[in-house]
Motif scaffolding. Sequence first.
Motif, PDB file in Angstrom:
ATOM      1  N   LEU A 135       0.849  -1.190   0.000  1.00 35.01           N
ATOM      2  CA  LEU A 135       0.000   0.000   0.000  1.00 35.01           C
ATOM      3  C   LEU A 135       0.881   1.235   0.000  1.00 35.01           C
ATOM      4  N   ILE A 136       0.683   2.112  -0.985  1.00 28.22           N
ATOM      5  CA  ILE A 136       1.406   3.380  -1.069  1.00 28.22           C
ATOM      6  C   ILE A 136       0.414   4.494  -0.787  1.00 28.22           C
ATOM      7  N   ILE A 137       0.666   5.258   0.267  1.00 29.34           N
ATOM      8  CA  ILE A 137      -0.249   6.331   0.646  1.00 29.34           C
ATOM      9  C   ILE A 137       0.367   7.661   0.237  1.00 29.34           C
ATOM     10  N   GLY A 138      -0.230   8.269  -0.781  1.00 31.31           N
ATOM     11  CA  GLY A 138       0.319   9.475  -1.395  1.00 31.31           C
ATOM     12  C   GLY A 138       0.935   9.122  -2.732  1.00 31.31           C
ATOM     13  N   CYS A 139       0.625   9.913  -3.763  1.00 26.50           N
ATOM     14  CA  CYS A 139       1.167   9.617  -5.091  1.00 26.50           C
ATOM     15  C   CYS A 139       1.736  10.878  -5.720  1.00 26.50           C
ATOM     16  N   GLY A 140       2.530  11.593  -4.918  1.00 26.86           N
ATOM     17  CA  GLY A 140       3.248  12.741  -5.433  1.00 26.86           C
ATOM     18  C   GLY A 140       4.638  12.326  -5.854  1.00 26.86           C
TER      19      GLY A 140
ATOM     20  N   ASP B  12       2.559  14.105   2.492  1.00 27.53           N
ATOM     21  CA  ASP B  12       3.225  15.396   2.620  1.00 27.53           C
ATOM     22  C   ASP B  12       2.841  16.103   3.908  1.00 27.53           C
ATOM     23  N   ASN B  13       2.268  15.351   4.867  1.00 27.20           N
ATOM     24  CA  ASN B  13       1.854  15.993   6.109  1.00 27.20           C
ATOM     25  C   ASN B  13       1.883  14.996   7.259  1.00 27.20           C
ATOM     26  N   PHE B  14       2.107  15.505   8.467  1.00 21.63           N
ATOM     27  CA  PHE B  14       2.265  14.624   9.614  1.00 21.63           C
ATOM     28  C   PHE B  14       0.937  14.149  10.193  1.00 21.63           C
ATOM     29  N   ASP B  15      -0.169  14.832   9.923  1.00 26.12           N
ATOM     30  CA  ASP B  15      -1.464  14.322  10.372  1.00 26.12           C
ATOM     31  C   ASP B  15      -1.717  12.936   9.784  1.00 26.12           C
ATOM     32  N   THR B  16      -1.470  12.807   8.475  1.00 26.33           N
ATOM     33  CA  THR B  16      -1.687  11.513   7.828  1.00 26.33           C
ATOM     34  C   THR B  16      -0.648  10.502   8.290  1.00 26.33           C
ATOM     35  N   ARG B  17       0.580  10.937   8.486  1.00 23.55           N
ATOM     36  CA  ARG B  17       1.613  10.006   8.968  1.00 23.55           C
ATOM     37  C   ARG B  17       1.277   9.463  10.350  1.00 23.55           C
ATOM     38  N   PHE B  18       0.754  10.297  11.237  1.00 19.17           N
ATOM     39  CA  PHE B  18       0.361   9.813  12.556  1.00 19.17           C
ATOM     40  C   PHE B  18      -0.786   8.807  12.442  1.00 19.17           C
ATOM     41  N   LEU B  19      -1.670   9.051  11.486  1.00 20.59           N
ATOM     42  CA  LEU B  19      -2.757   8.107  11.240  1.00 20.59           C
ATOM     43  C   LEU B  19      -2.206   6.767  10.757  1.00 20.59           C
TER      44      LEU B  19
ATOM     45  N   PHE C  62       8.602   5.160   6.775  1.00 24.94           N
ATOM     46  CA  PHE C  62       8.459   6.612   6.800  1.00 24.94           C
ATOM     47  C   PHE C  62       9.446   7.252   5.829  1.00 24.94           C
ATOM     48  N   GLY C  63       9.004   8.292   5.131  1.00 20.73           N
ATOM     49  CA  GLY C  63       9.896   9.012   4.234  1.00 20.73           C
ATOM     50  C   GLY C  63       9.479  10.463   4.120  1.00 20.73           C
ATOM     51  N   ALA C  64      10.458  11.360   4.061  1.00 25.46           N
ATOM     52  CA  ALA C  64      10.169  12.786   3.912  1.00 25.46           C
ATOM     53  C   ALA C  64      11.282  13.435   3.116  1.00 25.46           C
ATOM     54  N   CYS C  65      10.937  14.518   2.409  1.00 27.92           N
ATOM     55  CA  CYS C  65      11.917  15.152   1.530  1.00 27.92           C
ATOM     56  C   CYS C  65      11.570  16.626   1.372  1.00 27.92           C
ATOM     57  N   VAL C  66      12.581  17.492   1.452  1.00 29.05           N
ATOM     58  CA  VAL C  66      12.401  18.919   1.214  1.00 29.05           C
ATOM     59  C   VAL C  66      13.756  19.501   0.826  1.00 29.05           C
TER      60      VAL C  66
ATOM     61  N   VAL D 220      12.623  12.424  20.035  1.00 32.20           N
ATOM     62  CA  VAL D 220      14.082  12.529  20.147  1.00 32.20           C
ATOM     63  C   VAL D 220      14.742  13.114  18.909  1.00 32.20           C
ATOM     64  N   THR D 221      14.007  13.208  17.801  1.00 35.99           N
ATOM     65  CA  THR D 221      14.607  13.656  16.547  1.00 35.99           C
ATOM     66  C   THR D 221      13.802  14.795  15.935  1.00 35.99           C
ATOM     67  N   PRO D 222      14.406  15.941  15.676  1.00 39.68           N
ATOM     68  CA  PRO D 222      13.680  17.031  15.017  1.00 39.68           C
ATOM     69  C   PRO D 222      13.398  16.686  13.557  1.00 39.68           C
ATOM     70  N   MET D 223      12.217  17.038  13.095  1.00 37.92           N
ATOM     71  CA  MET D 223      11.833  16.797  11.708  1.00 37.92           C
ATOM     72  C   MET D 223      11.878  18.101  10.919  1.00 37.92           C
ATOM     73  N   PHE D 224      11.724  17.999   9.605  1.00 33.94           N
ATOM     74  CA  PHE D 224      11.742  19.184   8.753  1.00 33.94           C
ATOM     75  C   PHE D 224      10.613  20.124   9.147  1.00 33.94           C
ATOM     76  N   GLY D 225      10.942  21.403   9.301  1.00 30.57           N
ATOM     77  CA  GLY D 225       9.907  22.383   9.574  1.00 30.57           C
ATOM     78  C   GLY D 225       9.392  23.022   8.296  1.00 30.57           C
ATOM     79  N   ALA D 226      10.249  23.086   7.275  1.00 38.54           N
ATOM     80  CA  ALA D 226       9.872  23.694   5.997  1.00 38.54           C
ATOM     81  C   ALA D 226       9.133  22.681   5.127  1.00 38.54           C
ATOM     82  N   THR D 227       8.477  23.174   4.081  1.00 33.70           N
ATOM     83  CA  THR D 227       7.774  22.318   3.137  1.00 33.70           C
ATOM     84  C   THR D 227       8.300  22.576   1.730  1.00 33.70           C
ATOM     85  N   CYS D 228       7.995  21.652   0.815  1.00 35.77           N
ATOM     86  CA  CYS D 228       8.405  21.817  -0.580  1.00 35.77           C
ATOM     87  C   CYS D 228       7.822  23.086  -1.179  1.00 35.77           C
ATOM     88  N   ASP D 229       6.612  23.440  -0.751  1.00 36.50           N
ATOM     89  CA  ASP D 229       5.957  24.620  -1.294  1.00 36.50           C
ATOM     90  C   ASP D 229       6.636  25.898  -0.829  1.00 36.50           C
ATOM     91  N   ALA D 230       7.360  25.823   0.291  1.00 34.54           N
ATOM     92  CA  ALA D 230       8.020  27.015   0.825  1.00 34.54           C
ATOM     93  C   ALA D 230       9.458  27.148   0.347  1.00 34.54           C
TER      94      ALA D 230
END
Length: 337
Positions: free
Chosen positions: A30-35, A127-134, A148-152, A175-185
């Motif tokens: 299952l792939i959630i997100g198709c960007g 592209d958002n942590f609400d869905t990742r927490f879900l 888990f995967g993230a990119c900016v 314990v680990t800081p995540m990206f605060g910026a987004t691709c759109d920014a």
Amino acid sequence: MSEMNRYHRQMLFQGIGQEGQAQLLSKHVLIIGCGALGSSSAEMLSRAGIGDITIIDRDYVEWTNLQRQHLFTEDDVHEQTPKAIAAARKLKKINSEIQIHPVVMDATAENLASYVQNVDVVVDATDNFDTRFLINDLAQKYKKPWIFGACVGSSGMTFTIVPGQTPCLDCLLKVTPMFGATCDAVGVIGPAVQMVVTHQTTEALKLLMDVEQKINSKLVIFDLWNNHYQTIDVSRAKRANCASCGEEPTYPSLSYQGRTKTEVLCGRDTVQIRGKQYSLEMLESKLSQYGVVQVNPFLVSVDIDEKRLVFFQDGRTFVHGTSSVEDAKKLYYQIVG
């Protein structure tokens, strides 16, 4: 010529072989997100011969996607094709032997649970942590491994989460800081996307092959532009009292997500409204009084002044051109009544 010849080079690899290839053909991802992440992961796993791939995405193809989101073309932009549908059409031409299941929907606790239950591995391409927490809570509840995967910018990170063995996403964030910026920014470059995808799909293959000793237990962080690559041992981050993966889990995201009816999409100057389902035919007729209507089997859209409204079959509406929930809802109800 045998259809397995398609995978000849992959079967020559000692880690897979002929038996392993047969195993991959019996698996479901299952792939959630198709960007950017999701489309590339879907292509790589399709070419690898994963027997069933379900792709869930809520969006449609736009011009800004083409720079980094594989499988999409200018025709998809002109036709406002949903990403999951556009990806499935291309993947079926790449590998007609496997099953591709495109799903155009917004992931919620209610509609995502049945998909997570019935797969072997979940790939996070959101592209958002609400869905990742879900995803995190559902994966823990149904004991499904996920990546888990993230990119900016030129940076990315990945981590393989195995319920009962590794820290979950909630533990990791403590314990680990995540990206605060987004691709759109701040933007993103294609090679950074591909680096994340390479790690995610490799880990997916390991999980599908049941080679637990090969799974990367460390958090991977990199910055290609600044020549930085790091792996971090986060095994001690796992908490016994974690609400998602601890000894007495309550899965907090599963109760929160279902209550979200309206949201501002991350960095998009767009508000999503989850409303009542209307037939696309009725909407096409109603919207025609406001301007030129564009319609396909999955959505109908119209431009009104400097805003664009896109109505999906599942009852969701995107109001582009505003980040004000109040303004978006006012325009939405002006049209649907």
